[in-house]
Design an enzyme around this catalytic site. Structure first.
Site, PDB file in Angstrom:
ATOM      1  N   LYS A  88       3.271  -2.413  -7.436  1.00  0.00           N
ATOM      2  CA  LYS A  88       4.749  -2.187  -8.061  1.00  0.00           C
ATOM      3  C   LYS A  88       5.822  -3.042  -7.181  1.00  0.00           C
ATOM      4  CE  LYS A  88       7.834  -0.565 -10.386  1.00  0.00           C
ATOM      5  NZ  LYS A  88       8.117  -1.219 -11.896  1.00  0.00           N
ATOM      6  N   GLU A 124      10.349 -13.030 -20.135  1.00  0.00           N
ATOM      7  CA  GLU A 124       9.854 -11.696 -19.924  1.00  0.00           C
ATOM      8  C   GLU A 124       8.823 -11.283 -20.785  1.00  0.00           C
ATOM      9  OE1 GLU A 124      10.250  -9.899 -17.550  1.00  0.00           O
ATOM     10  OE2 GLU A 124       9.865  -7.823 -18.401  1.00  0.00           O
ATOM     11  N   GLU A 173       0.722  -9.549 -17.833  1.00  0.00           N
ATOM     12  CA  GLU A 173       0.418  -8.731 -16.512  1.00  0.00           C
ATOM     13  C   GLU A 173      -0.348  -7.569 -16.943  1.00  0.00           C
ATOM     14  OE1 GLU A 173       3.717  -7.187 -14.251  1.00  0.00           O
ATOM     15  OE2 GLU A 173       4.964  -7.232 -15.842  1.00  0.00           O
ATOM     16  N   HIS A 201       8.323 -31.599 -26.391  1.00  0.00           N
ATOM     17  CA  HIS A 201       7.926 -32.051 -24.975  1.00  0.00           C
ATOM     18  C   HIS A 201       6.805 -32.009 -24.265  1.00  0.00           C
ATOM     19  CE1 HIS A 201      12.094 -33.611 -25.269  1.00  0.00           C
ATOM     20  NE2 HIS A 201      12.223 -32.621 -25.740  1.00  0.00           N
ATOM     21  N   TRP A 221      -3.796  -1.828  -1.313  1.00  0.00           N
ATOM     22  CA  TRP A 221      -3.603  -3.092  -2.092  1.00  0.00           C
ATOM     23  C   TRP A 221      -4.241  -3.945  -1.043  1.00  0.00           C
ATOM     24  CZ3 TRP A 221      -1.382  -7.912  -1.883  1.00  0.00           C
ATOM     25  CH2 TRP A 221      -1.407  -8.651  -3.170  1.00  0.00           C
ATOM     26  N   LYS A 238       5.286  -9.517 -19.352  1.00  0.00           N
ATOM     27  CA  LYS A 238       4.862  -8.315 -19.931  1.00  0.00           C
ATOM     28  C   LYS A 238       3.252  -8.497 -20.365  1.00  0.00           C
ATOM     29  CE  LYS A 238       6.965  -6.008 -18.196  1.00  0.00           C
ATOM     30  NZ  LYS A 238       7.574  -6.593 -17.195  1.00  0.00           N
ATOM     31  N   ARG A 284       1.611   1.409  -5.854  1.00  0.00           N
ATOM     32  CA  ARG A 284       1.784   0.410  -4.922  1.00  0.00           C
ATOM     33  C   ARG A 284       0.616  -0.117  -4.554  1.00  0.00           C
ATOM     34  NH1 ARG A 284       6.375   0.817  -1.976  1.00  0.00           N
ATOM     35  NH2 ARG A 284       5.428  -0.144  -0.446  1.00  0.00           N
ATOM     36  N   CYS A 328       0.831  -1.032   0.026  1.00  0.00           N
ATOM     37  CA  CYS A 328       0.070   0.069   0.030  1.00  0.00           C
ATOM     38  C   CYS A 328       0.855   1.260   0.005  1.00  0.00           C
ATOM     39  CB  CYS A 328      -0.822  -0.009   1.314  1.00  0.00           C
ATOM     40  SG  CYS A 328      -1.577  -1.469   1.335  1.00  0.00           S
ATOM     41  N   ASN A 367       0.571  -0.593   6.094  1.00  0.00           N
ATOM     42  CA  ASN A 367       1.108  -1.430   5.012  1.00  0.00           C
ATOM     43  C   ASN A 367       1.445  -2.442   5.585  1.00  0.00           C
ATOM     44  OD1 ASN A 367       1.879  -2.420   2.664  1.00  0.00           O
ATOM     45  ND2 ASN A 367       3.626  -1.106   2.356  1.00  0.00           N
ATOM     46  N   GLY A 368       1.076  -3.712   4.875  1.00  0.00           N
ATOM     47  CA  GLY A 368       1.610  -5.056   5.524  1.00  0.00           C
ATOM     48  C   GLY A 368       0.570  -5.953   6.110  1.00  0.00           C
TER      49      GLY A 368
HETATM   50  C1  AGP Z   1       7.451  -6.858 -13.287  1.00  0.00           C
HETATM   51  O1  AGP Z   1       6.830  -6.167 -14.573  1.00  0.00           O
HETATM   52  C2  AGP Z   1       6.415  -7.240 -12.417  1.00  0.00           C
HETATM   53  N1  AGP Z   1       5.897  -5.905 -11.979  1.00  0.00           N
HETATM   54  C3  AGP Z   1       7.272  -7.972 -11.221  1.00  0.00           C
HETATM   55  O2  AGP Z   1       7.340  -9.483 -11.873  1.00  0.00           O
HETATM   56  C4  AGP Z   1       8.358  -7.360 -10.481  1.00  0.00           C
HETATM   57  O3  AGP Z   1       9.472  -7.532 -11.763  1.00  0.00           O
HETATM   58  C5  AGP Z   1       8.724  -8.267  -9.358  1.00  0.00           C
HETATM   59  O4  AGP Z   1       7.758  -8.052  -8.401  1.00  0.00           O
HETATM   60  C6  AGP Z   1       9.965  -7.851  -8.735  1.00  0.00           C
HETATM   61  O5  AGP Z   1      10.077  -6.669  -8.209  1.00  0.00           O
HETATM   62  P1  AGP Z   1      11.583  -5.997  -7.590  1.00  0.00           P
HETATM   63  O6  AGP Z   1      12.384  -5.964  -9.273  1.00  0.00           O
HETATM   64  O7  AGP Z   1      11.305  -4.466  -7.180  1.00  0.00           O
HETATM   65  O8  AGP Z   1      12.091  -7.091  -6.744  1.00  0.00           O
END
Ligand code: AGP
Length: 613
Positions: free
Chosen positions: A608, A486, A493, A509, A77, A490, A30, A2, A103-104
């Site tokens: 984030k 990757e 997500e 396989h 969040w 992208k 966040r 959060c 937050n937590g």
């Molecule tokens: C990446 O697009 C994602 N938002 C997520 O996988 C991110 O890379 C992951 O949470 C790691 O975050 P960090 O690099 O801040 O540790």
């Protein structure tokens, strides 16, 4: 994950609502399923909360005309309790005198809730946060700091909190265990926030709280203590990010801006670390001597998500250039696996935020086991940097979009530098090889610029075809296999299309059973030693009426035999191709999500920085 902001000033200000909401706007990445503010007034606490995006709260408070010296804000969040107004923060005690943002996760909140109910407390939300306010009320005997101290001793789990009391309007209390929280020293006012962008408009002088610490914040003092009351002295850090860097600067979305900032992020991460004549690499910040690096027998990289994929590229580079065995581990698995570590194993944590709970715990485990540790991190002073022996900062600047792009690119720059440095120190990269590789690294930012301008239109055409599908398979081999993973991450997500990355050699396989006209394949097949292998994999896909979108090297016309759509990129040596090949995949995900009408910068269910487990 959060967002929290707190403000306290000498004089009442009519800007208080704007200060809080503007700070929350810069923290919305966040978490953004509800938001709220609490403001100290002569008549008591003014609390406004709203479900959904922060813009809903902004609308709701548009006519709020208040002058005040102190206030709190929170963007949520959801962890405990659905995203609703009554679950939105801030939360208060039963007398509506004490207000908390958090937050937590409080792991023992149900036990505490039962205990408080037995004392006559009643609750209006499903959250763990609300019990914090009631617990402080339970311990409060006229001293908010003491009541918070008593409360913190009862809490188990991860939290950062900020507390305000209507009867003690001269200070805020903050506390932190595992979720990030920092203090900001302003002019005539002080701040508390989850992250730097929230207060960058007001100050660049900050202090990070460490785990197990709390703070009393008045308009002119930042006092830090251990929870047992022991005072803590900590120097102010000056943050050199500028505010503009944390803005969209004319792009429709932060993600698109950050995709286009990648050449700069890559170049800035190289800057100062490659000698002008490319004869030497300067990585003193590793804080690991040449002798130590020569004694290393194994490297373990721990990370999550996109950072993990940058680590996978790093493995190819380090094993090829430095001949050190490398394992790349998902931090969330590594930390529970009782791994075998020793002083000959270098453990590297890669993280943009430096606050990812799993990565932080994994690197703490490595340190406890006596391994030398290194962080490859973007955010200055973040939690992981305060654990590792050394930090190789990536200079990507503030990355606001939830989908990581420029930080990934800067991570690649860092692992290239690290691999070359290790190779040189361990005698596998001589001067001429270093000069050759350094020259390639130096030309990549311009090549990235060229690629972005060349492919963006083509990618938009391909996106128009891809957006109608619900599944997709990303294929590649070798050092580009992590780029397939990757690219798939992208797409999934931000466009919510199910996308899987696979090593092309694995197709036979199992995954080939998925191939039909409704399962498009996105293949990275630029010039490489494995080109023919990928070519034949795609022939197998086409033989089963599969649709193929390929990223290929300029001038490669043969690829048209196995691809329905081709995105050509400039030629680079295979070792450096991930830097170029990831670009069209990032843009592809962006334009598919955009055309599907989704919120590219704040995709559903995500945040984030994953600072909870
Ligand atoms: C990446 O697009 C994602 N938002 C997520 O996988 C991110 O890379 C992951 O949470 C790691 O975050 P960090 O690099 O801040 O540790």
């Amino acid at each position: 994950m959060c967002g929290i902001i707190g403000y306290i000033g000498h004089e009442p200000t009519a800007e208080i609502v704007d200060i809080l909401l503007d700070g929350l706007q810069r923290l919305e990445y966040r978490g953004y399923d509800s938001a709220g503010i609490a403001i100290m007034t002569e008549q008591g606490l003014e609390i406004q909360r709203e479900v959904g995006k922060l813009s809903n709260l902004v609308r709701k408070t548009a006519n709020l005309d208040i002058s005040s010296r102190a206030g709190l804000g929170h963007t949520r969040w959801a962890t405990h309790g659905r995203p609703t107004e009554y679950n939105a923060h801030p939360h208060t005690d039963g007398q509506r005198q004490i207000v908390v943002v958090h937050n937590g996760i409080i792991e023992n909140y149900l036990d505490l809730k039962q205990e408080l109910k037995a004392e006559g407390h009643s609750f209006v939300s499903e959250t763990d946060t609300e019990i914090i306010a009631h617990l402080i009320e339970y311990y409060y005997q006229g001293d908010l700091k003491a009541a918070v101290q008593q409360t913190l001793k009862r809490l188990e789990g991860a939290y950062s909190i900020v507390v305000m009391h209507a009867k003690e309007p001269n200070y805020l209390v903050a506390a932190k265990t595992s979720s990030p929280l920092l203090l900001g020293q302003g002019q005539g006012a002080n701040f508390i926030a989850s992250d730097i962008p929230a207060i960058l408009r007001h100050t660049r002088d900050i202090i990070y709280l460490e785990d197990g610490e709390m703070a009393v914040v008045t308009p002119d003092k930042l006092e830090i203590f251990r929870i047992d009351g022991t005072p803590v002295e900590r120097p102010i850090q000056h943050i050199d990010w500028n505010l503009v860097a944390a803005e969209k600067m004319g792009f429709d979305h932060f993600m698109l801006k950050e995709i286009h900032e990648q050449p700069t992020a890559f170049a800035q991460t190289l800057a100062g670390r490659l000698s002008e004549n490319s004869q030497r690499i300067f990585l003193d910040e590793l804080n690991l001597s040449d002798e130590k690096l020569q004694s290393i027998q194994r490297i373990v990289i721990v990370a999550c998500g996109t950072a993990y994929y940058s680590g996978m590229v790093g493995r190819y580079l380090i094993e090829q250039l430095a001949r050190v065995p490398v394992e790349v581990e998902l931090a969330s698995e590594f930390r529970y696996r009782d791994p075998i570590l020793d002083e000959k194993t270098l453990v590297i944590a890669i993280s943009q935020s430096g606050e990812t709970a799993d990565t932080l715990t994994a690197i703490k485990l490595a340190k406890q086991q006596g391994s030398p540790t290194l962080g490859i991190i973007n955010v200055k002073g973040s939690a992981i940097t305060r654990v590792t022996d050394g930090t190789l900062y990536i200079h990507a600047g503030p990355e606001i979009a939830v989908a990581s792009t420029k930080a990934f690119m800067a991570m690649l720059a860092a692992v290239y530098l690290l691999a070359l440095h290790l190779g040189q120190v361990r005698g596998h990269v001589d001067q001429s090889a270093l000069s050759d590789h350094a020259r390639e690294l130096r030309r990549l930012p311009r090549l990235m610029e060229e690629t972005l301008s060349k492919v963006e239109g083509r990618v938009q055409e391909v996106a128009t075809r891809l957006l109608r599908y619900h599944h997709s398979l990303y294929l590649a081999r070798g050092i580009n296999f992590p780029i397939a993973l990757e690219g798939a991450l992208k797409l999934k997500e931000i466009s919510y299309i199910h996308a899987e990355g696979y090593a092309a050699g694995e197709l036979k396989h199992g995954p080939i059973a998925l191939i039909d006209p409704l399962m498009p394949v996105i293949a990275v097949m630029t010039e490489s030693a494995a080109y023919e292998k990928v070519f034949s994999n795609l022939q197998e896909v086409r033989a089963r009426e599969g649709l193929v979108f390929a990223v290929a090297t300029e001038g490669d016309e043969r690829v048209n035999e196995v691809a329905d759509e081709v995105i050509h990129v400039p030629a680079v040596p295979e070792l450096f191709s991930p830097v170029i090949n990831v670009l069209p995949l990032q843009l592809l995900a962006y334009y598919v999500a955009l055309r599907r009408g989704y919120d590219v910068d704040q995709p559903r269910n995500l945040a984030k920085s994953v600072t909870v487990e």
